[in-house]
Scaffold this motif. Structure first.
Motif, PDB file in Angstrom:
ATOM      1  N   ALA A 172       0.686   4.352   2.857  1.00 23.38           N
ATOM      2  CA  ALA A 172       1.282   4.483   4.185  1.00 23.38           C
ATOM      3  C   ALA A 172       1.548   5.955   4.479  1.00 23.38           C
ATOM      4  O   ALA A 172       1.504   6.805   3.596  1.00 23.38           O
ATOM      5  CB  ALA A 172       2.587   3.690   4.263  1.00 23.38           C
ATOM      6  N   LEU A 173       1.805   6.238   5.746  1.00 18.86           N
ATOM      7  CA  LEU A 173       2.211   7.586   6.131  1.00 18.86           C
ATOM      8  C   LEU A 173       3.671   7.798   5.770  1.00 18.86           C
ATOM      9  O   LEU A 173       4.509   6.906   5.926  1.00 18.86           O
ATOM     10  CB  LEU A 173       2.025   7.780   7.639  1.00 18.86           C
ATOM     11  CG  LEU A 173       0.595   7.942   8.150  1.00 18.86           C
ATOM     12  CD1 LEU A 173       0.587   7.955   9.674  1.00 18.86           C
ATOM     13  CD2 LEU A 173      -0.041   9.208   7.606  1.00 18.86           C
ATOM     14  N   VAL A 174       3.988   8.993   5.315  1.00 16.65           N
ATOM     15  CA  VAL A 174       5.370   9.311   4.966  1.00 16.65           C
ATOM     16  C   VAL A 174       6.285   9.126   6.167  1.00 16.65           C
ATOM     17  O   VAL A 174       7.391   8.602   6.047  1.00 16.65           O
ATOM     18  CB  VAL A 174       5.458  10.751   4.424  1.00 16.65           C
ATOM     19  CG1 VAL A 174       6.913  11.205   4.300  1.00 16.65           C
ATOM     20  CG2 VAL A 174       4.765  10.856   3.066  1.00 16.65           C
ATOM     21  N   ASP A 175       5.826   9.546   7.350  1.00 11.70           N
ATOM     22  CA  ASP A 175       6.660   9.443   8.552  1.00 11.70           C
ATOM     23  C   ASP A 175       6.483   8.114   9.289  1.00 11.70           C
ATOM     24  O   ASP A 175       7.141   7.861  10.294  1.00 11.70           O
ATOM     25  CB  ASP A 175       6.386  10.599   9.508  1.00 11.70           C
ATOM     26  CG  ASP A 175       4.896  10.763   9.819  1.00 11.70           C
ATOM     27  OD1 ASP A 175       4.152   9.774   9.663  1.00 11.70           O
ATOM     28  OD2 ASP A 175       4.495  11.868  10.201  1.00 11.70           O
ATOM     29  N   ARG A 188      -4.634  -7.493   2.852  1.00 14.50           N
ATOM     30  CA  ARG A 188      -4.121  -6.129   3.011  1.00 14.50           C
ATOM     31  C   ARG A 188      -3.147  -6.050   4.176  1.00 14.50           C
ATOM     32  O   ARG A 188      -2.120  -5.387   4.088  1.00 14.50           O
ATOM     33  CB  ARG A 188      -5.284  -5.158   3.209  1.00 14.50           C
ATOM     34  CG  ARG A 188      -6.118  -4.945   1.961  1.00 14.50           C
ATOM     35  CD  ARG A 188      -7.394  -4.160   2.223  1.00 14.50           C
ATOM     36  NE  ARG A 188      -8.184  -4.055   1.008  1.00 14.50           N
ATOM     37  CZ  ARG A 188      -9.414  -3.563   0.956  1.00 14.50           C
ATOM     38  NH1 ARG A 188     -10.002  -3.123   2.065  1.00 14.50           N
ATOM     39  NH2 ARG A 188     -10.070  -3.500  -0.190  1.00 14.50           N
ATOM     40  N   ALA A 189      -3.485  -6.710   5.272  1.00 15.33           N
ATOM     41  CA  ALA A 189      -2.595  -6.702   6.434  1.00 15.33           C
ATOM     42  C   ALA A 189      -1.276  -7.401   6.103  1.00 15.33           C
ATOM     43  O   ALA A 189      -0.205  -6.974   6.546  1.00 15.33           O
ATOM     44  CB  ALA A 189      -3.258  -7.374   7.631  1.00 15.33           C
ATOM     45  N   ALA A 190      -1.350  -8.482   5.342  1.00 11.97           N
ATOM     46  CA  ALA A 190      -0.139  -9.203   4.957  1.00 11.97           C
ATOM     47  C   ALA A 190       0.723  -8.371   4.019  1.00 11.97           C
ATOM     48  O   ALA A 190       1.937  -8.580   3.929  1.00 11.97           O
ATOM     49  CB  ALA A 190      -0.504 -10.529   4.303  1.00 11.97           C
ATOM     50  N   GLY A 191       0.091  -7.411   3.320  1.00 11.58           N
ATOM     51  CA  GLY A 191       0.847  -6.494   2.465  1.00 11.58           C
ATOM     52  C   GLY A 191       0.946  -6.891   1.017  1.00 11.58           C
ATOM     53  O   GLY A 191       1.590  -6.201   0.224  1.00 11.58           O
ATOM     54  N   THR A 225       4.311   2.088  -0.322  1.00  4.41           N
ATOM     55  CA  THR A 225       5.401   1.205   0.066  1.00  4.41           C
ATOM     56  C   THR A 225       5.889   0.427  -1.160  1.00  4.41           C
ATOM     57  O   THR A 225       5.341   0.552  -2.261  1.00  4.41           O
ATOM     58  CB  THR A 225       4.944   0.211   1.146  1.00  4.41           C
ATOM     59  OG1 THR A 225       3.962  -0.677   0.566  1.00  4.41           O
ATOM     60  CG2 THR A 225       4.324   0.928   2.324  1.00  4.41           C
ATOM     61  N   GLU A 226       6.885  -0.389  -0.953  1.00  2.00           N
ATOM     62  CA  GLU A 226       7.450  -1.194  -2.036  1.00  2.00           C
ATOM     63  C   GLU A 226       6.393  -2.069  -2.703  1.00  2.00           C
ATOM     64  O   GLU A 226       6.434  -2.291  -3.919  1.00  2.00           O
ATOM     65  CB  GLU A 226       8.564  -2.080  -1.471  1.00  2.00           C
ATOM     66  CG  GLU A 226       9.185  -3.026  -2.473  1.00  2.00           C
ATOM     67  CD  GLU A 226      10.200  -3.957  -1.838  1.00  2.00           C
ATOM     68  OE1 GLU A 226      10.726  -4.830  -2.549  1.00  2.00           O
ATOM     69  OE2 GLU A 226      10.457  -3.810  -0.617  1.00  2.00           O
TER      70      GLU A 226
END
Length: 246
Positions: free
Chosen positions: A92-95, A170-173, A86-87
């Motif tokens: 993450a999953l591609v889909d 991690r959840a917060a990103g 991700t940014e």
């Protein structure tokens, strides 16, 4: 807190539910060969960059296991599970069919799965020590509480706080772009809401964190960026579940 149950057949991940799968990592030669069939060339190159061969194997095994769990959840073969970044660098999953997080230590791996909320999971063992860097890991209040404990109890208390912080960030990103010493994870009975400051200083975001059942000298926690209506903890057997799926 409940324990780890066998995954039921026909499991469906529903909105609001948080599922955590525990998997044993097997260093056997056959397991290594099977893992190599499920990883990409880029992942093999990353593994080769590790200083110790055992670390590289653990990385590849964890990636392969994550594909097996997600493939089973999604009802398709693990080879079809593709990852992207991700940014903010999150795997993450591609889909983007589900949100997930993975962590491993020693011969154990955890994979957390949610339908719509970003998640984070962490597992640690006694090898993690805070040493002289306690002020970089814990808030002032967390440090004071730790110092009130007996020397024997301090390490386990620190591990419980650190796994929560890793899972929450991690959840917060944002990962460690948010200083851990600014995140208070002292939640009642091992579950609750945690306020996470945004890296740009523009405000706060709230994450739900819960301790996970411990086992074999480890401490673990899981977190979600959205409401959690139910937490389910499963023991996942890759060989059995691949033989009874797809």
């Amino acid at each position: 807190m409940g324990g780890w149950a066998a995954v039921p057949s026909g499991l469906v991940v529903r909105s609001g539910e948080l599922h955590v799968f525990r998997v044993g990592l097997e260093p056997a030669r056959q397991a290594i060969a099977e893992a190599l069939e499920l990883v990409t060339d880029a992942e093999r190159a990353t593994a080769e960059a590790f200083g110790r061969s055992g670390d590289g194997w653990a990385f590849l095994s964890a990636r392969a296991t994550t594909r097996r769990v997600l493939g089973w959840v999604l009802g398709r073969g693990p080879k079809s599970v593709e990852f992207c970044r991700t940014e903010h660098g999150r795997l993450a999953l591609v889909d983007h069919e589900v949100c997930f997080s993975s962590a491993y230590v020693g011969d154990q791996q955890l994979v957390a799965v949610s339908l719509i909320s970003e998640v984070g999971v962490d597992i640690q063992d006694g090898d993690v020590a805070y040493g002289e860097n306690l002020h970089l890991a814990l808030t002032d209040w967390e440090q004071r509480l730790l110092r009130r404990l007996s020397p024997d109890a301090r390490q386990m208390f620190f591990l419980s706080l650190w796994t929560r912080k890793e899972a929450v960030l991690r959840a917060a990103g944002y990962g460690l772009r948010v200083p851990p010493d600014e995140v208070d994870v002292l939640v009642e009975d091992g579950a609750g809401a945690v306020a996470v400051p945004l890296p740009d200083g523009s405000g706060m975001t709230e994450v739900q964190v819960r301790d996970l059942p411990s086992g074999r000298g480890t401490v673990a926690a899981v977190a979600a960026a959205g409401p959690v209506t139910a937490l389910h903890t499963w023991t996942f057997n890759p060989t059995f579940h691949e033989a009874h799926s797809y």
